[in-house]
Motif scaffolding. Structure first.
Motif, PDB file in Angstrom:
ATOM      1  N   ALA A  77      36.398  44.030  43.589  1.00 40.02           N
ATOM      2  CA  ALA A  77      36.561  42.779  42.522  1.00 40.02           C
ATOM      3  C   ALA A  77      35.801  43.029  41.262  1.00 40.02           C
ATOM      4  N   GLY A  78      35.323  44.338  40.894  1.00 39.18           N
ATOM      5  CA  GLY A  78      35.060  44.729  39.708  1.00 39.18           C
ATOM      6  C   GLY A  78      34.118  46.128  39.673  1.00 39.18           C
ATOM      7  N   GLY A  79      33.555  46.251  38.853  1.00 41.02           N
ATOM      8  CA  GLY A  79      32.823  47.785  38.850  1.00 41.02           C
ATOM      9  C   GLY A  79      31.345  47.450  38.908  1.00 41.02           C
ATOM     10  N   GLY A  92      29.290  31.122  43.734  1.00 35.45           N
ATOM     11  CA  GLY A  92      30.347  30.412  43.266  1.00 35.45           C
ATOM     12  C   GLY A  92      31.700  31.303  43.550  1.00 35.45           C
ATOM     13  N   GLU A  93      32.964  30.482  43.313  1.00 35.87           N
ATOM     14  CA  GLU A  93      34.179  31.353  43.603  1.00 35.87           C
ATOM     15  C   GLU A  93      34.557  32.247  42.174  1.00 35.87           C
ATOM     16  N   GLN A  94      34.901  33.343  42.758  1.00 32.39           N
ATOM     17  CA  GLN A  94      35.210  34.517  41.801  1.00 32.39           C
ATOM     18  C   GLN A  94      36.511  35.150  42.070  1.00 32.39           C
ATOM     19  N   ASP A  95      36.601  35.827  40.950  1.00 29.99           N
ATOM     20  CA  ASP A  95      38.215  36.584  41.269  1.00 29.99           C
ATOM     21  C   ASP A  95      38.183  37.917  41.855  1.00 29.99           C
ATOM     22  N   ALA A  96      38.990  38.181  42.618  1.00 29.89           N
ATOM     23  CA  ALA A  96      39.370  39.337  43.230  1.00 29.89           C
ATOM     24  C   ALA A  96      40.728  39.756  43.567  1.00 29.89           C
ATOM     25  N   PRO A  97      41.019  41.045  43.560  1.00 27.84           N
ATOM     26  CA  PRO A  97      42.429  41.517  43.745  1.00 27.84           C
ATOM     27  C   PRO A  97      43.000  40.610  44.869  1.00 27.84           C
ATOM     28  N   ASP A  98      44.208  40.592  44.613  1.00 24.03           N
ATOM     29  CA  ASP A  98      44.757  39.821  45.831  1.00 24.03           C
ATOM     30  C   ASP A  98      45.311  40.639  47.043  1.00 24.03           C
ATOM     31  N   ALA A  99      45.060  41.887  46.872  1.00 25.93           N
ATOM     32  CA  ALA A  99      45.535  43.107  47.922  1.00 25.93           C
ATOM     33  C   ALA A  99      44.843  44.262  47.130  1.00 25.93           C
ATOM     34  N   VAL A 100      44.566  45.225  48.045  1.00 23.23           N
ATOM     35  CA  VAL A 100      44.077  46.636  47.857  1.00 23.23           C
ATOM     36  C   VAL A 100      45.218  47.623  48.555  1.00 23.23           C
ATOM     37  N   GLY A 141      35.822  47.306  33.184  1.00 25.99           N
ATOM     38  CA  GLY A 141      37.234  48.198  33.257  1.00 25.99           C
ATOM     39  C   GLY A 141      38.068  47.809  34.584  1.00 25.99           C
ATOM     40  N   LEU A 142      37.455  47.356  35.495  1.00 29.06           N
ATOM     41  CA  LEU A 142      38.138  46.939  36.851  1.00 29.06           C
ATOM     42  C   LEU A 142      38.223  45.479  37.117  1.00 29.06           C
ATOM     43  N   ASP A 143      38.038  44.667  36.155  1.00 30.06           N
ATOM     44  CA  ASP A 143      38.084  43.435  36.193  1.00 30.06           C
ATOM     45  C   ASP A 143      39.751  42.789  36.652  1.00 30.06           C
ATOM     46  N   PRO A 144      39.941  42.308  37.964  1.00 30.62           N
ATOM     47  CA  PRO A 144      41.257  42.014  38.302  1.00 30.62           C
ATOM     48  C   PRO A 144      41.616  40.782  37.450  1.00 30.62           C
ATOM     49  N   ILE A 145      42.103  41.069  36.495  1.00 28.23           N
ATOM     50  CA  ILE A 145      42.555  40.006  35.398  1.00 28.23           C
ATOM     51  C   ILE A 145      44.125  39.692  35.743  1.00 28.23           C
ATOM     52  N   ARG A 146      44.351  38.562  36.058  1.00 31.79           N
ATOM     53  CA  ARG A 146      45.484  37.931  36.619  1.00 31.79           C
ATOM     54  C   ARG A 146      46.379  37.563  35.338  1.00 31.79           C
ATOM     55  N   ALA A 147      45.871  37.126  34.458  1.00 30.63           N
ATOM     56  CA  ALA A 147      46.672  36.853  33.137  1.00 30.63           C
ATOM     57  C   ALA A 147      47.711  36.040  33.629  1.00 30.63           C
ATOM     58  N   VAL A 153      46.900  43.346  42.107  1.00 38.11           N
ATOM     59  CA  VAL A 153      46.444  44.234  43.155  1.00 38.11           C
ATOM     60  C   VAL A 153      45.754  45.273  42.626  1.00 38.11           C
ATOM     61  N   ALA A 154      44.741  45.924  43.333  1.00 30.81           N
ATOM     62  CA  ALA A 154      44.103  47.180  43.183  1.00 30.81           C
ATOM     63  C   ALA A 154      44.815  48.354  43.702  1.00 30.81           C
TER      64      ALA A 154
END
Length: 532
Positions: A77-79, A92-100, A141-147, A153-154
């Protein structure tokens, strides 16, 4: 790596009584932070990867190497910045890759074919891809930004872990990008060689990450930055493979290695790196020095560097960092071994070479006001040099805010820069409840200048993340106002992206965007990083 802290959980250490007293008495840290949540208590946004896309990606890498479970997503989910760790401590709900995804196979070609297929598929389907190495980024640098993409995916290179070729005659080795720092040293040592790249993230970071972020290790005075070590590298993009580097030097146009180095996963996925290596040193010498003040010590380091005396390591802590013994991490918070400023030197090579370089350096440091402290403080620094990030975890638990930042400038501008950044951080983080502690050291030296590495500790306020963002903004504005670089070795990531235009100019940004559009037309690679 711990999912909510730095490094190996077994290596975590509690704060010493002396350091706890320092936090309370000097900084007003009076209450511990809330207990860390269990992994199961952290809420992630539900995976947005459609079933048909997951099935297609499973066909490429194999079902065993396509993960959508909670733990895998959270671990990617990040660095490891303070902001990342504060997010991991939130419920709180946070972002993460949808798949690895973990591409790989029996040979290097199979793994690279899988990455190529993943990038083409994701480009066609509008799925963002975040390349993932050791997970040690401290700049977002590893934030899973979906934009604007339908999913993210990571792409974890943990299976790219081999030494592919070693040329003992030329002193070169080609390794896969997922090889970690310790693994690289172990693989090379079997043949009598060493890379000699030891950033603080060494124990967990990968060679691909070193290349993608233009990493600089603690032995840079002797062996150079990682981008100095790279002879060639291979990158996969959504539109095909790209290799750069053919000979020790070339006049065949601009050096494309330098275009790929520091690209932070935004232009492609680095899969192989060919690096300069050297025989395992037969001799090591150590010596620590005391200087009456930072200006005197900095002038001494400049003299050594401009003469070319050749220490493998040379670094200088300022009065505040020396006073709390941050350089020798086993004794942080205890009485300093010296007043003034502590400098550390280390020399590697043959016995004759280390002896001659040590003697020349010692003579210069003494002539510029240094007093020798012998070997022990330098050996203590080396023993604990990878331990400082563990201290940050304990400080966060205790209710303190702790983080680092770095920059670089010319020798002539060094004092001005140090004063400006220290003032910006002190004003941003100090309060009526307690001041901020701002520590600094020179970590890397060059004939024309040096880098400054700042460590900051203050009491946490209600919103520690917002507190640090405000301080980082003030410090970065001060850095640019002084004409220094926004980052020396941490990279741009998401955190420094807003200042890149000020550093390289509008035309520079347009040039980067043009390269991005050529290599990654759909813009899927690590969105929200590096390029404004």
């Amino acid at each position: 790596m711990a999912w909510d802290a730095w490094g190996d959980p077994a290596a975590a250490a509690p704060l010493s009584p002396a350091l706890r007293d320092l936090l309370g008495e000097a900084l007003g840290v009076s209450a511990p932070a809330a207990a860390r949540p269990a992994m199961s208590q952290v809420r992630l946004r539900p995976t947005a990867l459609p079933d048909d896309d997951r099935a297609a990606l499973e066909r490429i890498v194999g079902a065993a190497f396509c993960h959508t479970d909670h733990e895998a997503r959270l671990r990617h989910a990040g660095g490891k910045s303070t902001l990342d760790l504060l997010a991991r401590r939130s419920t709180g709900e946070q972002d993460a890759p949808d798949a690895v995804l973990e591409p790989g196979g029996d040979g290097a070609e199979q793994g690279e074919a899988q990455i190529g297929a993943i990038l083409r598929y994701c480009s066609d389907r509008g799925i963002a891809v975040v390349p993932f190495g050791g997970g040690t980024s401290v700049v977002g640098g590893l934030d899973p930004i979906r934009a604007q993409f339908r999913a993210v995916v990571a792409l974890d290179l943990c299976r790219f872990d081999r030494l592919l070729h070693l040329d003992a005659v030329s002193g070169e080795a080609e390794l896969q990008a997922g090889v970690t720092g310790p693994a690289a040293e172990r693989l090379l040592a079997e043949h009598g060689f060493s890379l000699g790249h030891f950033p603080q993230s060494f124990q967990f970071a990968t060679l691909g990450g070193f290349a993608a972020t233009r990493s600089s290790g603690q032995n840079s005075a002797g062996y150079g930055r990682f981008d100095d070590m790279v002879v060639a590298l291979h990158m996969l993009t959504p539109v095909g493979p790209m290799s750069a580097g053919r000979a020790p030097a070339s006049a065949a146009g601009p050096d494309l290695r330098q275009l790929l180095l520091g690209s932070e996963g935004t232009l492609g996925v680095i899969t192989r790196v060919r690096v300069r290596i050297h025989p395992v040193p037969e001799s090591t010498r150590y010596e620590a020095w005391s200087f009456p003040d930072f200006a005197t010590g900095a002038a001494a380091l400049r003299a050594v560097t401009q003469v070319g005396a050749g220490p493998t390591v040379i670094r200088l802590s300022d009065e505040a960092e020396t006073g709390v013994n941050l350089a020798t991490t086993d004794a942080i918070g205890q009485q300093s071994i010296t007043g003034g400023c502590l400098a550390v030197t280390l020399f590697e090579g043959s016995a004759a070479h280390t002896a001659s370089r040590h003697a020349e350096t010692a003579a210069l440091l003494a002539a510029h006001g240094g007093t020798s402290l012998g070997e022990q403080p330098a050996r203590a620094w080396e023993h604990g040099r990878f331990g400082a990030p563990y201290l940050r975890d304990a400080l966060l638990d205790a209710g303190a805010l702790a983080e680092t930042l770095e920059t670089a400038t010319s020798w002539a501008n060094l004092a001005t820069l140090k004063s400006a950044v220290t003032e910006a951080l002190t004003e941003a983080l100090g309060s009526a409840d307690g001041p901020a502690l701002v520590l600094c050291h020179i970590s890397h030296v060059y004939p024309t200048g040096a880098s400054l590495y700042f460590t900051v500790v203050a009491a946490q306020r209600d919103d520690a993340a917002a507190q640090w963002r405000a301080a980082k903004t003030a410090a970065t504005d001060a850095i640019l106002a002084c004409g220094a670089t926004v980052t020396h070795h941490h990279a741009v990531g998401a955190d420094h992206r807003g200042w890149l235009t000020a550093e390289i100019g509008e035309l520079g940004v347009r040039a980067l965007r043009a390269v991005k559009s050529t290599l990654d037309p759909a813009g899927i690679l690590n969105p929200g990083k590096l390029i404004p």
